[in-house]
Design an enzyme around this catalytic site. Structure first.
Site, short mmCIF file in Angstrom:
data_model
loop_
_atom_site.label_atom_id
_atom_site.label_comp_id
_atom_site.label_asym_id
_atom_site.label_seq_id
_atom_site.Cartn_x
_atom_site.Cartn_y
_atom_site.Cartn_z
N HIS A 1 -12.30 -14.49 -17.16
CA HIS A 1 -11.36 -15.22 -18.04
C HIS A 1 -10.52 -14.29 -18.93
O HIS A 1 -9.29 -14.37 -18.98
CB HIS A 1 -12.12 -16.18 -18.97
N ASP B 1 -15.39 -10.77 -28.55
CA ASP B 1 -16.83 -11.04 -28.74
C ASP B 1 -17.62 -10.54 -27.52
O ASP B 1 -18.23 -11.33 -26.82
CB ASP B 1 -17.06 -12.55 -28.97
C1 BDR Z 1 -14.32 -17.60 -22.85
O1 BDR Z 1 -15.57 -17.85 -23.47
C2 BDR Z 1 -16.35 -16.68 -23.49
O2 BDR Z 1 -17.65 -16.99 -23.04
C3 BDR Z 1 -15.67 -15.68 -22.59
O3 BDR Z 1 -15.86 -14.35 -23.04
C4 BDR Z 1 -14.23 -16.09 -22.66
O4 BDR Z 1 -13.60 -15.51 -23.78
C5 BDR Z 1 -14.23 -18.40 -21.56
O5 BDR Z 1 -14.29 -19.77 -21.84
CA CA Z 2 -14.58 -13.49 -24.89
#
Ligand code: BDR
Ligand code: CA
Length: 319
Positions: free
Chosen positions: A242, A10
């Site tokens: 992340h 995403d």
């Molecule tokens: C996850 O949530 C999204 O905002 C980031 O892309 C990552 O996949 C981190 O909690």
């Molecule tokens: Ca993500």
């Protein structure tokens, strides 16, 4: 041996970083990107995925559009305040020349797994709706997949979207509970480890240095994402990649420590989206007893992984 990888994403600033890292890894063969609502609505996620691939000179990789809402029908909650108005910062992205393939994300996952049984790894770095939907459409899918690696969840640390839940899982807890319960090898690379890996301001500057479409996309996207991290947490310096950390598990899981747990996902009330781990050695109660073991990453050599991400991204072709 190269691994065939489908990235379900995403994009999203840390998604961008994970995709670029994967593109630069000779031991990975990215067979497709599938998109899902999450950080941004799915239309924008799809357009961003196409734009990233074209900027990196990999417009040949197919992109399939996926779910625009959770399995229960709840609309997504975009994270524009974290990833910017356009998901990769506050500046409009160049419009892609290419278009998504006609099949949707769930069908593409099924068709790639059927063509190459036992060879496809799924890296899920958004809400888990497409994976759950693919398994609903084709119940033999789990037996065709080599491995599922998920950036999502929080076993022994608080959430980031709520005190209980991590953002990807909170967007579709029902889908997540299905995915953690299927008989495919799943690794959860959640906040227990991804919160620990921090790119410092000097590493961010090193990655952003130079010209070209990829470099300027990264520089603009990282600037707002860094600002979010620093404003949200007094004293924090840098940003948390992340999704790129989850990709690092695939490239070198020796930098991580893990345990085997059965996972259920809370669907009710204040705890909605919390991933609840139970040790596989414990009998557990009925809610966990028929669940497969999930590999849960619980420790990481954080500086090593941050150095690796910085080194690879700063060496990535400028586009
Ligand atoms: C996850 O949530 C999204 O905002 C980031 O892309 C990552 O996949 C981190 O909690
Ligand atoms: Ca993500």
């Amino acid at each position: 041996m190269t691994r065939k990888l489908v990235i379900d994403t995403d994009p999203g600033v840390d998604d961008l970083m994970a995709i670029l890292l994967a593109l630069g890894s000779t031991d990975l063969d990215i067979v497709a990107l599938t998109t899902v609502f999450g950080n941004v609505p799915v239309e924008l996620a799809t357009s961003n995925a196409l734009t990233i691939l074209e900027a990196a000179g990999r417009g040949d990789i197919p992109v399939a559009r996926g779910a625009d809402r959770s399995m229960s029908g709840a609309p997504g909650r975009p994270a524009f305040h974290i990833h910017g108005r356009f998901g990769l910062g506050d500046n409009p992205m160049p419009r892609p020349n290419g278009r998504p393939v006609p099949e949707d994300a769930a069908d593409l996952i099924i068709s790639r797994a059927t063509e190459s049984p036992g060879e496809i790894t799924l890296l899920a770095i958004g809400p888990l709706t497409n994976l759950a939907e693919a398994a609903r459409r084709n119940p033999v899918l789990p037996g065709l997949i080599d491995e599922v690696v998920i950036m999502g969840g929080n076993a022994y640390v608080p959430g980031n979207a709520t005190p209980a839940a991590e953002a990807n899982i909170l967007q579709d807890p029902e889908a997540a509970d299905i995915v953690f319960g299927l008989s495919w090898p799943v690794t959860m690379v959640g906040l227990d480890v991804t919160n620990e890996v921090v790119l410092t301001p000097s590493q961010i500057a090193r990655i952003a240095e130079g010209d070209g479409p990829v470099r300027s996309m990264l520089a603009r996207a990282m600037a707002g994402y860094q600002r979010f991290h620093e404003e949200e947490t007094p004293g924090y310096r840098g940003l948390c990649p992340h999704d790129a950390t989850a990709l690092c598990w695939l490239l070198d899981n020796a930098s991580f420590g893990s345990v085997n747990r059965r996972i259920r996902v809370e669907s009710e009330g204040l705890g909605r989206g919390k991933t609840w781990p139970v040790d596989v050695a414990e009998p557990g109660d009925g809610a966990w007893s028929d669940r497969p073991a999930v590999t849960v990453a619980v420790s990481v050599q954080a500086e090593l992984v941050a150095d690796f991400i910085c080194g690879r991204l700063s060496a990535a072709p400028a586009g």
